[in-house]
Design a protein around this motif. Sequence first.
Motif, PDB file in Angstrom:
ATOM      1  N   THR A  55     105.670 -84.279 -45.948  1.00  0.00           N
ATOM      2  CA  THR A  55     104.958 -83.048 -45.197  1.00  0.00           C
ATOM      3  C   THR A  55     104.342 -82.350 -46.401  1.00  0.00           C
ATOM      4  O   THR A  55     103.207 -82.101 -46.420  1.00  0.00           O
ATOM      5  CB  THR A  55     105.772 -82.441 -44.399  1.00  0.00           C
ATOM      6  N   THR A  90      90.347 -80.971 -20.926  1.00  0.00           N
ATOM      7  CA  THR A  90      90.675 -82.327 -20.870  1.00  0.00           C
ATOM      8  C   THR A  90      90.375 -83.144 -19.410  1.00  0.00           C
ATOM      9  O   THR A  90      90.876 -83.998 -19.229  1.00  0.00           O
ATOM     10  CB  THR A  90      92.468 -82.501 -21.168  1.00  0.00           C
ATOM     11  N   ASP A 149      91.999 -78.396 -30.521  1.00  0.00           N
ATOM     12  CA  ASP A 149      92.273 -79.758 -29.628  1.00  0.00           C
ATOM     13  C   ASP A 149      92.962 -79.251 -28.185  1.00  0.00           C
ATOM     14  O   ASP A 149      92.603 -80.132 -27.483  1.00  0.00           O
ATOM     15  CB  ASP A 149      92.973 -80.723 -30.432  1.00  0.00           C
ATOM     16  N   LEU A 150      93.877 -78.785 -28.289  1.00  0.00           N
ATOM     17  CA  LEU A 150      94.873 -78.446 -27.326  1.00  0.00           C
ATOM     18  C   LEU A 150      94.052 -77.647 -26.186  1.00  0.00           C
ATOM     19  O   LEU A 150      94.456 -77.838 -24.974  1.00  0.00           O
ATOM     20  CB  LEU A 150      96.200 -77.872 -27.677  1.00  0.00           C
ATOM     21  N   ASP A 151      93.228 -76.829 -26.487  1.00  0.00           N
ATOM     22  CA  ASP A 151      92.540 -75.832 -25.674  1.00  0.00           C
ATOM     23  C   ASP A 151      91.148 -76.528 -25.274  1.00  0.00           C
ATOM     24  O   ASP A 151      90.667 -76.075 -24.025  1.00  0.00           O
ATOM     25  CB  ASP A 151      91.967 -74.620 -26.455  1.00  0.00           C
ATOM     26  N   ARG A 152      91.002 -77.780 -25.673  1.00  0.00           N
ATOM     27  CA  ARG A 152      89.467 -78.282 -25.066  1.00  0.00           C
ATOM     28  C   ARG A 152      89.894 -78.682 -23.585  1.00  0.00           C
ATOM     29  O   ARG A 152      91.074 -79.220 -23.124  1.00  0.00           O
ATOM     30  CB  ARG A 152      89.310 -79.760 -25.771  1.00  0.00           C
ATOM     31  N   ALA A 163      94.406 -76.804 -40.622  1.00  0.00           N
ATOM     32  CA  ALA A 163      95.232 -77.832 -39.626  1.00  0.00           C
ATOM     33  C   ALA A 163      95.665 -77.404 -38.521  1.00  0.00           C
ATOM     34  O   ALA A 163      95.443 -78.063 -37.293  1.00  0.00           O
ATOM     35  CB  ALA A 163      96.165 -78.666 -40.570  1.00  0.00           C
ATOM     36  N   VAL A 164      96.544 -76.408 -38.345  1.00  0.00           N
ATOM     37  CA  VAL A 164      97.151 -75.779 -37.404  1.00  0.00           C
ATOM     38  C   VAL A 164      95.867 -75.257 -36.241  1.00  0.00           C
ATOM     39  O   VAL A 164      96.009 -75.574 -35.029  1.00  0.00           O
ATOM     40  CB  VAL A 164      98.144 -74.676 -37.614  1.00  0.00           C
ATOM     41  N   GLU A 165      95.106 -74.672 -36.934  1.00  0.00           N
ATOM     42  CA  GLU A 165      93.871 -74.132 -35.895  1.00  0.00           C
ATOM     43  C   GLU A 165      93.186 -75.083 -35.507  1.00  0.00           C
ATOM     44  O   GLU A 165      92.930 -75.418 -34.062  1.00  0.00           O
ATOM     45  CB  GLU A 165      92.916 -73.228 -36.864  1.00  0.00           C
ATOM     46  N   ARG A 166      92.883 -76.344 -35.928  1.00  0.00           N
ATOM     47  CA  ARG A 166      92.122 -77.507 -35.364  1.00  0.00           C
ATOM     48  C   ARG A 166      93.169 -78.181 -34.508  1.00  0.00           C
ATOM     49  O   ARG A 166      92.738 -78.395 -33.339  1.00  0.00           O
ATOM     50  CB  ARG A 166      91.916 -78.651 -36.418  1.00  0.00           C
ATOM     51  N   ASP A 167      94.369 -78.226 -34.761  1.00  0.00           N
ATOM     52  CA  ASP A 167      95.354 -78.816 -33.686  1.00  0.00           C
ATOM     53  C   ASP A 167      95.368 -77.918 -32.469  1.00  0.00           C
ATOM     54  O   ASP A 167      95.345 -78.292 -31.309  1.00  0.00           O
ATOM     55  CB  ASP A 167      96.766 -78.809 -34.130  1.00  0.00           C
ATOM     56  N   LEU A 168      95.296 -76.299 -32.590  1.00  0.00           N
ATOM     57  CA  LEU A 168      95.256 -75.685 -31.384  1.00  0.00           C
ATOM     58  C   LEU A 168      93.924 -75.831 -30.665  1.00  0.00           C
ATOM     59  O   LEU A 168      93.995 -75.688 -29.083  1.00  0.00           O
ATOM     60  CB  LEU A 168      95.501 -74.201 -31.723  1.00  0.00           C
TER      61      LEU A 168
END
Length: 80
Positions: free
Chosen positions: A10, A44, A39-42, A32-37
């Motif tokens: 890591t 679906t 993605d989760l908010d998109r 990286a964390v903001e991009r992951d978050l």
Amino acid sequence: MAFHIRDEKTDRAVRQLAARKGLSLTEAIRGAVERDLADLDRDTRPVRERIKDIQERIAAYPKTGLKADKAFYDWLSGDE
């Protein structure tokens, strides 16, 4: 508010990301964390459901009573 990364893999990945993007370690992790978050908010939901929302909004507009210009649409599609 410190994080201590004990995993070598890591640590290496974060440092590589930071170096390639020209960021600090903190900026690389935050991004990286903001991009992951994000993605989760998109949304679906399946495309059919998302399109249905758009179709319903368009259908709510009142009819104009105007006729489509067939020659124009034929020209657009190359069927002059």
